[in-house]
Design an enzyme around this catalytic site. Sequence first.
Site, PDB file in Angstrom:
ATOM      1  CG  ASP A  14      29.688  52.484   3.406  1.00 15.36           C
ATOM      2  OD1 ASP A  14      28.588  53.026   3.184  1.00 15.36           O
ATOM      3  OD2 ASP A  14      30.070  51.449   2.836  1.00 15.36           O
TER       4      ASP A  14
ATOM      5  CG  ASP B 279      24.802  48.355   2.362  1.00 10.17           C
ATOM      6  OD1 ASP B 279      24.177  47.290   2.484  1.00 10.17           O
ATOM      7  OD2 ASP B 279      24.292  49.471   2.547  1.00 10.17           O
TER       8      ASP B 279
ATOM      9  CG  ASP C 200      32.659  49.298   0.874  1.00 10.07           C
ATOM     10  OD1 ASP C 200      31.979  50.291   1.224  1.00 10.07           O
ATOM     11  OD2 ASP C 200      32.226  48.434   0.102  1.00 10.07           O
TER      12      ASP C 200
END
Length: 227
Positions: A10, A12, A177
Site C-alpha cells: 500500500d 499512504d 496499514d
Amino acid sequence: MKQIYTILFDLDGTLVDTAPDLMNAHNHVMNKFGYPTKSTEEIRNLVGGGAGAMIGRSIWGQAKKEFGKVQDEKIKKEMVKEFVDYYGKNIVNESKLIDGAKDFLKWSKEKNISMAVCTNKQEHLAIDLLKKIGIYDFFEYVAGHNTFDYCKPDPRHLTSVVEILGGDLKKTLMVGDSETDANAAKAAGIPVILLEDGYTEKNTTEIYHNHLIKDFIGIEKIITKYL
C-alpha cells in the site's frame, strides 16, 4: 529471470506518511467550499478507514463524512478537481518515507524480489509521489484507484497485479496499514504484514494480519521466512 517472490505495498500510511499533505489539501478544499477542516490525526484516521464514499471515483478512494452531505453533484466534482489540483502541486511538501522503507526496498531488490504498489490513490498521483520521494524505480508496477475497474478491498486489485508481474499468489505477500489492505489480501489468500498506527479508525486487533510491525526496520527477518 523469474522472480523468487512478490511483495505488494500500500502507499499512504505504509510506505509514506502522506497525512500532512493530504490534510493541507483537504483543508484547502474545505475552506474554499465552507466545510469544517480536519487535523492531521483525523486525516490519518479517515484516509484508509472507509468513513464514507469519496466524491465520485477520485482522490483516495476513501472519504470524509462532510462530503456525503453535499447533494449537488456539480459541487462534488468541483471539490474533487480542486483537491486533485492542489494536492498534485503540493504532494511532497511534508510527506516522509516510513522509517526503514528505502533500505528495505534496496534489500528486496538485491534479493531479486518483485515489488509493486497497490493503492487507492489515483494512479497518476501515486506515480508522481513515488517519483518525487525517490522510490519509484524500485517498483515494477503501480496500480492506483483508477487503474482497473475495481480497487481494494476487491482482491482482484492485488491478484491482477501479481498476474501482470508473472508472479505466483503462493509466493506473494501484502504490506499495508488498514483493513482495506488486509481484507483485500485475505480474500486473495495472501499473507499480510500490518503496520501499527495505520490510516484507519480501527485498532490493529480488529484488523486481519499475519505479522505486525512498527516500521520497516528489521522487517527482513520476517520476509526471509517466506523466501
